[in-house]
Design an enzyme around this catalytic site. Structure first.
Site, PDB file in Angstrom:
ATOM      1  N   GLY A 125       0.832  -1.205   0.000  1.00  0.00           N
ATOM      2  CA  GLY A 125       0.000   0.000   0.000  1.00  0.00           C
ATOM      3  C   GLY A 125       0.861   1.247   0.000  1.00  0.00           C
ATOM      4  O   GLY A 125       2.066   1.179  -0.268  1.00  0.00           O
ATOM      5  N   CYS A 126       0.230   2.369   0.317  1.00  0.00           N
ATOM      6  CA  CYS A 126       0.956   3.652   0.325  1.00  0.00           C
ATOM      7  C   CYS A 126       2.260   3.509   1.097  1.00  0.00           C
ATOM      8  O   CYS A 126       2.258   3.095   2.252  1.00  0.00           O
ATOM      9  CB  CYS A 126       0.093   4.739   0.964  1.00  0.00           C
ATOM     10  SG  CYS A 126       0.981   6.293   1.176  1.00  0.00           S
ATOM     11  N   PHE A 127       3.360   3.841   0.473  1.00  0.00           N
ATOM     12  CA  PHE A 127       4.673   3.493   1.036  1.00  0.00           C
ATOM     13  C   PHE A 127       5.089   4.273   2.276  1.00  0.00           C
ATOM     14  O   PHE A 127       6.033   3.906   2.952  1.00  0.00           O
ATOM     15  CB  PHE A 127       5.765   3.494  -0.037  1.00  0.00           C
ATOM     16  CG  PHE A 127       5.863   4.699  -0.942  1.00  0.00           C
ATOM     17  CD1 PHE A 127       5.413   5.947  -0.568  1.00  0.00           C
ATOM     18  CD2 PHE A 127       6.452   4.561  -2.206  1.00  0.00           C
ATOM     19  CE1 PHE A 127       5.538   7.048  -1.416  1.00  0.00           C
ATOM     20  CE2 PHE A 127       6.578   5.642  -3.062  1.00  0.00           C
ATOM     21  CZ  PHE A 127       6.117   6.892  -2.667  1.00  0.00           C
ATOM     22  N   PRO A 171       4.610   1.679   5.533  1.00  0.00           N
ATOM     23  CA  PRO A 171       5.648   0.659   5.714  1.00  0.00           C
ATOM     24  C   PRO A 171       7.057   1.239   5.856  1.00  0.00           C
ATOM     25  O   PRO A 171       7.906   0.633   6.508  1.00  0.00           O
ATOM     26  CB  PRO A 171       5.536  -0.223   4.459  1.00  0.00           C
ATOM     27  CG  PRO A 171       4.580   0.446   3.551  1.00  0.00           C
ATOM     28  CD  PRO A 171       3.767   1.410   4.357  1.00  0.00           C
TER      29      PRO A 171
END
Ligand code: MHO
Length: 206
Positions: free
Chosen positions: A27-29, A32
């Site tokens: 998903g949107c980096f 993470p």
């Protein structure tokens, strides 16, 4: 103890030299980037684009790529299997976002990582018929723009001022082990690094 340029440069100078990398689309980096940065044994993080064929992806013109985080870790302290465990706790392997930009992908970069992934999957309780997470060997990792690197940290002037004072440019912040830990910390992740546990009380958390 306060966060000072010396604290940053000393922490960075102690980073282990023999590191390995692991890359995940989750998903949107931004998330993470901060989640993996918090883990003991993760030395550096960087965000970028991978999994597609477009030769020069950018955030605005992503083509067929996906947002990914690249984790540089100390193999003496952390294993690829442990990173896999974390990657699987960070996403639902039975749900794949339709948008290619945010797909769940576990990349492997070596034959050893490939074998470790197979072992991990075999030993897990996951229903292999229902897994929609993509498993691919990493072709190329394209770095994302500077404003996406350590995104949570970038909003904190009291931290970016210290890096500026230490004469870190954007690339140096991206590659800084201290920045990876600070980014994780300000995003709300538990980070067990002495300079963070002992710092900051006198500083505003804005
Ligand atoms: N557009 C979303 C996600 C950004 S992420 C780098 C946001 O602004 O929160 O894809």
């Amino acid at each position: 103890m306060m966060l000072t340029p010396t604290v940053v440069t000393e922490f960075d100078s102690q980073a282990p030299e023999a590191t390995k990398t692991a890359t995940f689309g989750l998903g949107c980096f931004w998330g993470p980037d901060a989640a993996f940065g918090a883990i003991d044994g993760v030395v550096r993080t960087r965000v970028g684009y991978a999994g597609g064929t477009k030769s020069d992806p950018s955030y605005e013109v992503l083509g067929d790529h996906t947002e990914v985080v690249q984790v540089e870790y100390d193999p003496e302290e952390l294993s690829f299997s442990e990173l896999l465990e974390r990657a699987f706790s960070e996403h639902d392997p039975y749900q794949q976002p339709s948008k290619r930009q945010y797909q769940n992908i576990v990349f492997t970069e070596t034959a050893t990582q490939h074998d470790q992934l197979q072992t991990f999957l075999n030993d897990s309780d996951l229903d292999s018929n229902r897994i929609t997470t993509r498993f691919e060997s990493l072709d190329r990792f394209h770095l994302a723009e500077a404003y996406h690197q350590k995104f949570n940290l970038r909003g904190k002037r009291w931290i970016t001022d210290v890096f500026a004072e230490a004469e870190y440019d954007d690339a140096a912040i991206r590659e800084s082990p201290a920045a990876a830990k600070l980014n994780a910390h300000v995003a709300g992740n538990d980070v067990s690094v002495p300079f963070i546990e002992q710092s900051f009380d006198p500083r505003p958390r804005h």
